[in-house]
Design a protein around this motif. Structure first.
Motif, short mmCIF file in Angstrom:
data_model
loop_
_atom_site.label_atom_id
_atom_site.label_comp_id
_atom_site.label_asym_id
_atom_site.label_seq_id
_atom_site.Cartn_x
_atom_site.Cartn_y
_atom_site.Cartn_z
N VAL A 203 0.84 -1.21 0.00
CA VAL A 203 0.00 0.00 0.00
C VAL A 203 0.87 1.25 0.00
O VAL A 203 0.62 2.22 -0.74
CB VAL A 203 -0.95 -0.01 1.21
N ALA A 206 2.26 1.72 -3.44
CA ALA A 206 1.25 2.22 -4.38
C ALA A 206 0.97 3.70 -4.17
O ALA A 206 0.80 4.46 -5.13
CB ALA A 206 -0.03 1.40 -4.23
N GLU A 207 0.94 4.13 -2.91
CA GLU A 207 0.73 5.54 -2.62
C GLU A 207 1.92 6.38 -3.08
O GLU A 207 1.76 7.47 -3.64
CB GLU A 207 0.48 5.74 -1.13
N ARG A 268 -2.84 3.71 -11.50
CA ARG A 268 -2.27 3.74 -10.15
C ARG A 268 -3.34 3.63 -9.08
O ARG A 268 -3.14 2.99 -8.05
CB ARG A 268 -1.46 5.04 -9.97
N GLU A 269 -4.50 4.24 -9.30
CA GLU A 269 -5.59 4.12 -8.33
C GLU A 269 -6.06 2.66 -8.22
O GLU A 269 -6.37 2.17 -7.12
CB GLU A 269 -6.76 5.02 -8.72
N GLN A 272 -3.50 0.75 -6.21
CA GLN A 272 -3.62 1.07 -4.79
C GLN A 272 -4.82 0.37 -4.16
O GLN A 272 -4.74 -0.15 -3.05
CB GLN A 272 -3.73 2.57 -4.61
N GLN A 276 -4.80 -2.36 -1.07
CA GLN A 276 -5.61 -2.23 0.14
C GLN A 276 -6.47 -3.48 0.37
O GLN A 276 -6.67 -3.92 1.51
CB GLN A 276 -6.49 -0.99 0.03
#
Length: 382
Positions: A203, A206-207, A268-269, A272, A276
């Protein structure tokens, strides 16, 4: 890179026609270096996720060892119980034959009956049957042990007798302390926790991938060409080609840059969100593993306590049955007892010996199961 080109051309005009030929060659050498200076923790997060994956693999190796120790130990104690039952059957056969001799002696002396001799022979036959069955069971359990060891079935083993079960004070500690220690060392709990940490690191990565990156780059190159190369050299990372070596010449460059992600169609979203979801799944898995571990420990400790108590009771039963058999046989030899009482006492002695063998094996197996449930199975407990 290098190359050679040969080209022929023809030009037709109103008054004349011209033919010509070109020979072109090129040789280019470029060295480009790029170093990431700062990426808001993305590289560190990816490294942490990889490290946790390595931890999970190592824990799996430890868990495989513990499972092997458990399977071999359970097979060993099961075989020990079968050997103990065989010993009890042999002693019962000896006792039955002794009762038969006593019945035949009394019959020859004229104080016994044919019925008593027949009953004594029946007792010998039953003891022989029990002995044969015990031998078969012992051979079967030996093959089970050999299979657990992973060796050839043709190997003949010299197997030591199992020790008497003993109380392990560490395994009989208060349940809350036992559970707390077990959750800290059980391989499946450790693996689930490492998987959760790996997911959390994913996570973070990814952020961080949505933030800018700062880099430094440098390049040097030279070319020898009579062709028009244009900007044909590869770029550095996400940057445009740093050199334009058209014709012949040399070039150098040094850059400090920032790359900023602007739009990628929601890739990318999506990454992410998947990260999660993996964290949520890992957390649920960790909670489930912990709950199952607690349940296994409680059940295993209760079974161990019960098995130890049963082994003690079976020991007392065998002792009293042995006294009863000796007394019944001695009384019969002196004419104050019956062959029925002798045979009954012998049967009870056989049953008590078998119960003791099974109870001891159950106690030792329960100790193995409890040690495995607490994650402390590094060697076969006594």
């Amino acid at each position: 890179m290098g190359g050679y080109q040969r080209r022929r051309s023809n030009v037709d005009g109103a008054l004349a026609s011209v033919d010509f030929e070109d020979n072109l060659s090129v040789a280019v050498g470029v060295l480009a270096l790029q170093w990431l200076l700062f990426d808001f923790g993305e590289s560190d997060a990816l490294t942490e996720a990889a490290d946790q994956g390595l931890v999970v693999a190592g824990i799996g190796f430890t868990a495989a060892h513990q499972q092997l120790i458990e399977s071999v130990s359970l097979a060993y104690y099961s075989h020990a119980a079968a050997r103990a039952r065989l010993g009890v059957a042999r002693r019962s056969l000896v006792n039955s034959r002794g009762a038969l001799k006593a019945a035949e002696a009394k019959y020859r002396q004229g104080v016994g009956t044919v019925v008593e001799v027949a009953q004594a022979r029946q007792g010998v036959a039953q003891a022989e049957l029990a002995h044969v069955q015990a031998e078969g069971l012992a051979r079967d359990r030996e093959q089970t042990l050999i299979a657990a060891l992973g060796i050839s079935p043709l190997v003949r083993l010299k197997i030591a007798d199992a020790p008497e079960p003993q109380v392990d004070n560490a395994m009989m500690a208060p349940l809350d302390r036992l559970v707390s220690d077990a959750l800290a060392r059980r391989p499946d709990v450790q693996a689930a926790h490492a998987a959760l940490l790996a997911g959390q690191a994913g996570v973070k990565a990814a952020e961080a991938s949505q933030r800018p990156k700062v880099f430094v780059a440098a390049s040097v190159g030279s070319s020898s060409s009579n062709a028009n190369l244009g900007a044909t050299l590869p770029g550095i990372g996400l940057q445009a080609p740093p050199l334009n070596l058209a014709g012949s010449g040399t070039g150098t460059g040094a850059f400090v840059g920032i790359s900023v992600p602007i739009f990628d169609g929601g890739l990318r979203e999506s990454v992410q969100l998947q990260a999660q979801q993996r964290v949520a799944g890992a957390q649920a898995r960790l909670d489930l593993v912990r709950q199952q571990a607690v349940q296994q420990i409680v059940v295993a400790q209760n079974a161990s306590r019960s098995a130890l108590a049963a082994a003690e009771a079976a020991q007392q039963l065998q002792s009293t049955a042995a006294v009863t058999l000796d007394a019944a046989l001695e009384a019969y030899r002196h004419g104050v007892g019956t062959i029925t009482a002798v045979l009954l006492a012998d049967t009870q002695m056989l049953q008590a010996g078998q119960a003791l063998a099974d109870a001891r094996a159950a106690a030792q197996s329960a100790a193995i199961t409890l040690a495995f449930a607490t994650g402390s199975l590094g060697a076969a407990p006594r």
